[in-house]
Scaffold this active site. Structure first.
Site, PDB file in Angstrom:
ATOM      1  N   GLN A   1     -46.414 -62.086 -57.459  1.00  0.00           N
ATOM      2  CA  GLN A   1     -46.745 -63.108 -56.472  1.00  0.00           C
ATOM      3  C   GLN A   1     -45.810 -64.299 -56.551  1.00  0.00           C
ATOM      4  O   GLN A   1     -45.485 -64.920 -55.547  1.00  0.00           O
ATOM      5  CB  GLN A   1     -48.193 -63.566 -56.656  1.00  0.00           C
ATOM      6  CG  GLN A   1     -49.207 -62.510 -56.253  1.00  0.00           C
ATOM      7  CD  GLN A   1     -48.957 -61.985 -54.847  1.00  0.00           C
ATOM      8  OE1 GLN A   1     -49.162 -62.679 -53.869  1.00  0.00           O
ATOM      9  NE2 GLN A   1     -48.506 -60.740 -54.744  1.00  0.00           N
TER      10      GLN A   1
ATOM     11  N   HIS B   1     -83.992 -76.050 -16.304  1.00  0.00           N
ATOM     12  CA  HIS B   1     -84.190 -74.860 -17.134  1.00  0.00           C
ATOM     13  C   HIS B   1     -85.598 -74.298 -16.918  1.00  0.00           C
ATOM     14  O   HIS B   1     -85.793 -73.092 -16.781  1.00  0.00           O
ATOM     15  CB  HIS B   1     -84.000 -75.198 -18.627  1.00  0.00           C
ATOM     16  CG  HIS B   1     -82.568 -75.292 -19.071  1.00  0.00           C
ATOM     17  ND1 HIS B   1     -81.708 -76.237 -18.588  1.00  0.00           N
ATOM     18  CD2 HIS B   1     -81.865 -74.550 -19.970  1.00  0.00           C
ATOM     19  CE1 HIS B   1     -80.522 -76.086 -19.166  1.00  0.00           C
ATOM     20  NE2 HIS B   1     -80.591 -75.061 -20.017  1.00  0.00           N
TER      21      HIS B   1
ATOM     22  N   ASP C   1     -51.021 -55.014 -51.262  1.00  0.00           N
ATOM     23  CA  ASP C   1     -49.946 -55.521 -50.404  1.00  0.00           C
ATOM     24  C   ASP C   1     -49.345 -54.424 -49.541  1.00  0.00           C
ATOM     25  O   ASP C   1     -48.806 -54.697 -48.476  1.00  0.00           O
ATOM     26  CB  ASP C   1     -48.840 -56.136 -51.257  1.00  0.00           C
ATOM     27  CG  ASP C   1     -49.057 -57.613 -51.513  1.00  0.00           C
ATOM     28  OD1 ASP C   1     -49.996 -58.183 -50.936  1.00  0.00           O
ATOM     29  OD2 ASP C   1     -48.286 -58.193 -52.301  1.00  0.00           O
TER      30      ASP C   1
ATOM     31  N   HIS D   1     -42.734 -64.370 -54.286  1.00  0.00           N
ATOM     32  CA  HIS D   1     -42.859 -64.586 -52.844  1.00  0.00           C
ATOM     33  C   HIS D   1     -42.130 -65.858 -52.406  1.00  0.00           C
ATOM     34  O   HIS D   1     -41.484 -65.887 -51.367  1.00  0.00           O
ATOM     35  CB  HIS D   1     -44.330 -64.692 -52.443  1.00  0.00           C
ATOM     36  CG  HIS D   1     -44.934 -63.396 -52.019  1.00  0.00           C
ATOM     37  ND1 HIS D   1     -44.527 -62.721 -50.890  1.00  0.00           N
ATOM     38  CD2 HIS D   1     -45.926 -62.647 -52.560  1.00  0.00           C
ATOM     39  CE1 HIS D   1     -45.230 -61.614 -50.758  1.00  0.00           C
ATOM     40  NE2 HIS D   1     -46.078 -61.543 -51.765  1.00  0.00           N
TER      41      HIS D   1
ATOM     42  N   GLU E   1     -56.651 -66.351 -53.246  1.00  0.00           N
ATOM     43  CA  GLU E   1     -56.296 -65.378 -52.217  1.00  0.00           C
ATOM     44  C   GLU E   1     -56.408 -63.964 -52.796  1.00  0.00           C
ATOM     45  O   GLU E   1     -57.062 -63.088 -52.241  1.00  0.00           O
ATOM     46  CB  GLU E   1     -54.866 -65.638 -51.746  1.00  0.00           C
ATOM     47  CG  GLU E   1     -54.355 -64.616 -50.746  1.00  0.00           C
ATOM     48  CD  GLU E   1     -52.864 -64.741 -50.495  1.00  0.00           C
ATOM     49  OE1 GLU E   1     -52.399 -64.224 -49.456  1.00  0.00           O
ATOM     50  OE2 GLU E   1     -52.150 -65.330 -51.336  1.00  0.00           O
ATOM     51  N   HIS E   2     -55.739 -63.743 -53.921  1.00  0.00           N
ATOM     52  CA  HIS E   2     -55.807 -62.472 -54.645  1.00  0.00           C
ATOM     53  C   HIS E   2     -56.466 -62.718 -55.996  1.00  0.00           C
ATOM     54  O   HIS E   2     -56.133 -63.697 -56.677  1.00  0.00           O
ATOM     55  CB  HIS E   2     -54.405 -61.894 -54.894  1.00  0.00           C
ATOM     56  CG  HIS E   2     -53.584 -61.729 -53.659  1.00  0.00           C
ATOM     57  ND1 HIS E   2     -52.613 -62.639 -53.277  1.00  0.00           N
ATOM     58  CD2 HIS E   2     -53.582 -60.760 -52.717  1.00  0.00           C
ATOM     59  CE1 HIS E   2     -52.040 -62.229 -52.160  1.00  0.00           C
ATOM     60  NE2 HIS E   2     -52.606 -61.093 -51.788  1.00  0.00           N
TER      61      HIS E   2
END
Length: 427
Positions: A255, A415, A356, A258, A322-323
């Site tokens: 990661q 109504h 992934d 990235h 996230e992960h």
């Protein structure tokens, strides 16, 4: 990496802070580009593509010839791998289809819910430091399964105006025919407002850098939906003596590579494991082609020791990764009790990179703590639920008086009248 031992809960917020800029830091730039795209359309797109990507396009749309050329540039091995991943992603997302929910709530009152595809969607595919053709599978496959009528894909070109052949091949494999060589804020602007050549869409999907993330968030002010705030990648691993230090280090680095603004965290109840992982990270980092990028991300990352699994779980839920990888003596404890995570990976032989690419789950996930309130992309992300109701004469007689009373109590006479007139007609 920064080692932290037994931090107090009062320190967690500062310790777990992401190394990202805020909306306020980037908002002025985004709004400037948005305004120019609204005013000048394709001319503004071309201007900012030249400024940010070093290429001035005469035409942003990818041609059929470019797609054909891309097909011939990939090895059969890579094509086979992409096909395997696509097959698994299709299987998992097709299984998410649901039936119509139909119910008679009261005799004569029939209610049901059906799902309809979002007609026009835009897919943003990062292509700067890494051409993320896998993201096309994660977005185009469920879009096709949902039945989205129009799919627009934007991805940045290189300085020669080329798009990575794997991106073009994967898009073609997924049936996407409208691809534009546009990246960054200007791509989000094009899909938000529409230009002479880029269609306006109803919802934008896909990860990106901090500028893309903020652009997507600001696009929601202009009648466009987004999948979620999905910015720089992040990973949290919880591990103890049951984990393989080399495996854990490889996951952290997967990661970190990235981007420099990515963040990876190890939480552990074992000081020995923390020390071993730190050594493994140093050794493995030396061998990585993207070691400069990964090294900068590692500088923003943490090795956190806590004394027990209960404290670890509380810290993890506070972070909302996230992960989330679990490699512990008691994996079930974490898997069953985690509340905030985009996607969870369990056991020594479940690397995050499987999600992934090819396991079948979706890798477009909420970052920056948004896992506390957002889901990752799934089939429903490309659909919207619509409710229907059909009421018979007996049905309106049954619920009409209650509607009259409630409308009267809220002071909404029209109504009430809408029901009273019908009941009078039937009496």
């Amino acid at each position: 990496m920064n080692k932290i031992y037994n931090p107090e809960p009062s320190e967690w917020l500062e310790i777990l802070k992401r190394p990202t800029k805020t909306v306020e830091d980037i908002e002025e730039t985004v709004n400037q580009i948005f305004s120019e795209v609204i005013k000048n359309g394709d001319a503004a797109i071309e201007k900012y593509t030249e400024l940010f990507d070093g290429f001035k396009p005469e035409e942003t749309r990818v041609t059929a010839m470019e797609t054909d050329d891309a097909r011939n540039k990939l090895s059969q091995e890579l094509k086979d791998a992409i096909f395997l991943a696509k097959t698994n992603i299709e299987k998992f997302h097709a299984a998410q289809k649901t039936e119509v929910v139909r119910l008679e709530t009261t005799a004569g009152v029939e209610c049901w819910q059906e799902k309809r595809p979002i007609q026009k969607v835009g897919l943003y595919i990062p292509g700067g430091t890494a051409p993320l053709f896998s993201t096309i599978l994660m977005l185009a496959v469920p879009a096709a399964l949902a039945g989205c009528k129009e799919v627009v894909l934007c991805t940045p070109p290189d300085t020669k105006g080329n798009v990575h052949p794997a991106i073009l091949y994967t898009a073609d494999l997924c049936g996407i025919t409208r691809i534009h060589k546009v990246g960054g804020i200007q791509a989000i602007a094009g899909m938000t407002f529409g230009t002479e050549t880029i269609p306006k869409v109803y919802k934008i999907f896909g990860p990106g850098n901090q500028f893309v993330t903020v652009a997507k968030q600001l696009a929601t002010r202009h009648n466009v939906a987004i999948d979620m705030p999905a910015g720089p990648s992040e990973l949290l691993v919880v591990a103890d003596e049951a984990a393989n230090a080399a495996f854990v280090a490889s996951d952290l680095l997967s990661q970190a590579e990235h981007g420099a603004d990515s963040q990876v965290i190890l939480v552990s109840t074992s000081k020995d494991l923390i020390n071993n992982v730190e050594k493994e990270v140093e050794n493995q980092l030396k061998e990585l082609p993207r070691k400069e990028i990964a090294g900068k991300a590692i500088e923003n990352s943490k090795l956190i020791y806590v004394e027990n699994k209960e404290t670890a779980l509380e810290l993890i839920n506070e972070y909302g990764p996230e992960h989330f990888i679990i490699c512990t003596v008691n994996n079930d404890f974490y898997a069953e009790n985690v509340q905030n995570a985009g996607s969870v990976f369990i056991g020594n032989y479940t690397p995050e990179s499987a999600g992934d690419y090819a396991s079948g789950t979706n890798h477009t996930l909420p970052t920056n703590g948004y896992a506390k309130q957002y889901s990752g992309v799934n089939l429903d992300s490309f659909m919207k639920s619509m409710t229907f109701q059909k009421i018979s004469e007996s049905g309106i007689k049954a619920i009409g008086p209650a509607i009259e009373v409630m409308a009267d109590a809220e002071g909404l006479q029209a109504h009430k009248n809408a029901v009273s007139l019908r009941l009078k007609k039937l009496s």
